[in-house]
Enzyme design. Sequence first.
Site, PDB file in Angstrom:
ATOM      1  CB  ALA A  67      -0.881  -0.021   1.246  1.00  0.00           C
ATOM      2  N   GLY A 112       0.840  -5.310   0.945  1.00  0.00           N
ATOM      3  CA  GLY A 112      -0.343  -5.463   0.093  1.00  0.00           C
ATOM      4  C   GLY A 112      -0.045  -6.156  -1.235  1.00  0.00           C
ATOM      5  CD  GLU A 115      -1.666  -7.899   3.052  1.00  0.00           C
ATOM      6  OE1 GLU A 115      -1.547  -6.756   2.563  1.00  0.00           O
ATOM      7  OE2 GLU A 115      -1.965  -8.094   4.239  1.00  0.00           O
ATOM      8  CD  GLU A 135       2.183  -5.538   5.854  1.00  0.00           C
ATOM      9  OE1 GLU A 135       3.066  -6.391   6.131  1.00  0.00           O
ATOM     10  OE2 GLU A 135       1.369  -5.691   4.930  1.00  0.00           O
TER      11      GLU A 135
HETATM   12  N1  CAA Z   1       4.525   3.334  -0.775  1.00  0.00           N
HETATM   13  C1  CAA Z   1       4.883   4.507  -1.304  1.00  0.00           C
HETATM   14  N2  CAA Z   1       6.027   4.670  -2.013  1.00  0.00           N
HETATM   15  C2  CAA Z   1       6.818   3.600  -2.159  1.00  0.00           C
HETATM   16  C3  CAA Z   1       6.497   2.333  -1.620  1.00  0.00           C
HETATM   17  C4  CAA Z   1       5.284   2.220  -0.890  1.00  0.00           C
HETATM   18  N3  CAA Z   1       4.867   1.073  -0.373  1.00  0.00           N
HETATM   19  N4  CAA Z   1       7.492   1.467  -1.920  1.00  0.00           N
HETATM   20  C5  CAA Z   1       8.390   2.168  -2.620  1.00  0.00           C
HETATM   21  N5  CAA Z   1       7.988   3.442  -2.772  1.00  0.00           N
HETATM   22  C6  CAA Z   1       8.678   4.534  -3.479  1.00  0.00           C
HETATM   23  C7  CAA Z   1       9.879   5.029  -2.660  1.00  0.00           C
HETATM   24  O1  CAA Z   1       9.472   5.950  -1.674  1.00  0.00           O
HETATM   25  C8  CAA Z   1      10.711   5.665  -3.750  1.00  0.00           C
HETATM   26  O2  CAA Z   1      10.174   6.934  -4.057  1.00  0.00           O
HETATM   27  P1  CAA Z   1      11.165   8.164  -4.388  1.00  0.00           P
HETATM   28  O3  CAA Z   1      11.919   7.741  -5.605  1.00  0.00           O
HETATM   29  O4  CAA Z   1      10.211   9.292  -4.633  1.00  0.00           O
HETATM   30  O5  CAA Z   1      12.020   8.324  -3.194  1.00  0.00           O
HETATM   31  C9  CAA Z   1      10.454   4.749  -4.952  1.00  0.00           C
HETATM   32  O6  CAA Z   1       9.260   4.050  -4.683  1.00  0.00           O
HETATM   33  C10 CAA Z   1      11.568   3.748  -5.148  1.00  0.00           C
HETATM   34  O7  CAA Z   1      11.750   3.061  -3.923  1.00  0.00           O
HETATM   35  P2  CAA Z   1      13.189   2.881  -3.217  1.00  0.00           P
HETATM   36  O8  CAA Z   1      14.076   4.007  -3.575  1.00  0.00           O
HETATM   37  O9  CAA Z   1      12.944   2.633  -1.763  1.00  0.00           O
HETATM   38  O10 CAA Z   1      13.687   1.572  -3.966  1.00  0.00           O
HETATM   39  P3  CAA Z   1      14.640   0.440  -3.392  1.00  0.00           P
HETATM   40  O11 CAA Z   1      14.880  -0.484  -4.538  1.00  0.00           O
HETATM   41  O12 CAA Z   1      15.800   1.011  -2.676  1.00  0.00           O
HETATM   42  O13 CAA Z   1      13.756  -0.329  -2.286  1.00  0.00           O
HETATM   43  C11 CAA Z   1      11.770  -1.434  -1.488  1.00  0.00           C
HETATM   44  C12 CAA Z   1      12.617  -1.001  -2.701  1.00  0.00           C
HETATM   45  C13 CAA Z   1      12.537  -2.486  -0.682  1.00  0.00           C
HETATM   46  C14 CAA Z   1      10.498  -2.039  -2.051  1.00  0.00           C
HETATM   47  C15 CAA Z   1      11.472  -0.227  -0.583  1.00  0.00           C
HETATM   48  O14 CAA Z   1      10.977   0.822  -1.399  1.00  0.00           O
HETATM   49  C16 CAA Z   1      10.457  -0.510   0.474  1.00  0.00           C
HETATM   50  O15 CAA Z   1      10.779  -1.068   1.506  1.00  0.00           O
HETATM   51  N6  CAA Z   1       9.174  -0.116   0.236  1.00  0.00           N
HETATM   52  C17 CAA Z   1       8.119  -0.250   1.202  1.00  0.00           C
HETATM   53  C18 CAA Z   1       7.574  -1.676   1.199  1.00  0.00           C
HETATM   54  C19 CAA Z   1       6.517  -1.832   2.288  1.00  0.00           C
HETATM   55  O16 CAA Z   1       6.746  -1.564   3.452  1.00  0.00           O
HETATM   56  N7  CAA Z   1       5.311  -2.287   1.890  1.00  0.00           N
HETATM   57  C20 CAA Z   1       4.222  -2.511   2.782  1.00  0.00           C
HETATM   58  C21 CAA Z   1       3.316  -1.298   2.798  1.00  0.00           C
HETATM   59  S1  CAA Z   1       2.068  -1.391   4.049  1.00  0.00           S
HETATM   60  C22 CAA Z   1       0.888  -2.410   3.405  1.00  0.00           C
HETATM   61  O17 CAA Z   1       0.977  -2.880   2.284  1.00  0.00           O
HETATM   62  C23 CAA Z   1      -0.284  -2.684   4.307  1.00  0.00           C
HETATM   63  C24 CAA Z   1      -1.275  -3.677   3.803  1.00  0.00           C
HETATM   64  O18 CAA Z   1      -1.360  -4.759   4.324  1.00  0.00           O
HETATM   65  C25 CAA Z   1      -2.222  -3.330   2.728  1.00  0.00           C
END
Ligand code: CAA
Length: 253
Positions: A67, A112, A115, A135
Amino acid sequence: MKTFENFLTALDAGILTVSFNRPQALNAMNAESVREFGEIVDLVETDPAIRVVILTGAGPKSFVAGADISRMQSFGAFEAREFMLAGQKVLFRIEQSAKPYLAAINGYALGGGLEIAMACDLRYAADTATMGQPEIFLGITPGWGGTQRLTRLVGKGIAKEMVFTGERITAQRACDLGLVNAVFPKDQLLEEVAKVARKLVALPRDTMKMAKHAIETGYDMTNTEANLFETAICGLCFGQDEQREWMKKFLNK
Ligand code: CAA
């Protein structure tokens, strides 16, 4: 098919390929993409030209990175609950769909994203893909079924390990756990998943629908109820065109 802001779609020979497409956020899902996703899932149900759906991520790195965290940051409890419910409703519709959904996990399937993949009927991953429920690092629990579908797919112990630690697992580990059906080299993933989809398109449509119904609905019943339900489903197949045609084909070789 109409165009969408956050998705690419392509229909070919009964197979609809739907690509999550928010490259600026690694295909993370905001409320608008959840709404569009629901619209696509509804269209799938009503369009007889669509037999099988493949879900994948646009771009080289990600299926869906979860998400959209930047949007969730300011949620209050009720708004968050609505957002989680909206996503869950789409995932229920996928499970209850008459058509098979295949996830082609081409990269990150996190939170998500995993999921969504877990609500699909079959999951295939690129050898470079990674999966997880991170999460915990955001101070929340999974909200689109991660505590439930993951537990059912891999068992309590592994689900707790993944949800408690938030650590990502490789595609091969996911395959060993039964979380994905098979792993393919990244550049062959879509073609391999398309091969499975073509196989499904060639098989009896209504029978497959009933098989999915028996598995999904029976899953929440007691063992005895589910087996009795199965007898009714199997009985229903008899006398249908597909049963007559396919048994005749077998007997005539
Ligand atoms: N939401 C919003 N933006 C996100 C995102 C997310 N879940 N995942 C990545 N992005 C964005 C980053 O902020 C970044 O944006 P900018 O270029 O503007 O800074 C862009 O995508 C590229 O990401 P990274 O620079 O972080 O890329 P990376 O290759 O270094 O890392 C990653 C990739 C490991 C996926 C890392 O981005 C990450 O950990 N993302 C979050 C993953 C996460 O926590 N997901 C769970 C969300 S909560 C959820 O899903 C609840 C549910 O049950 C529904």
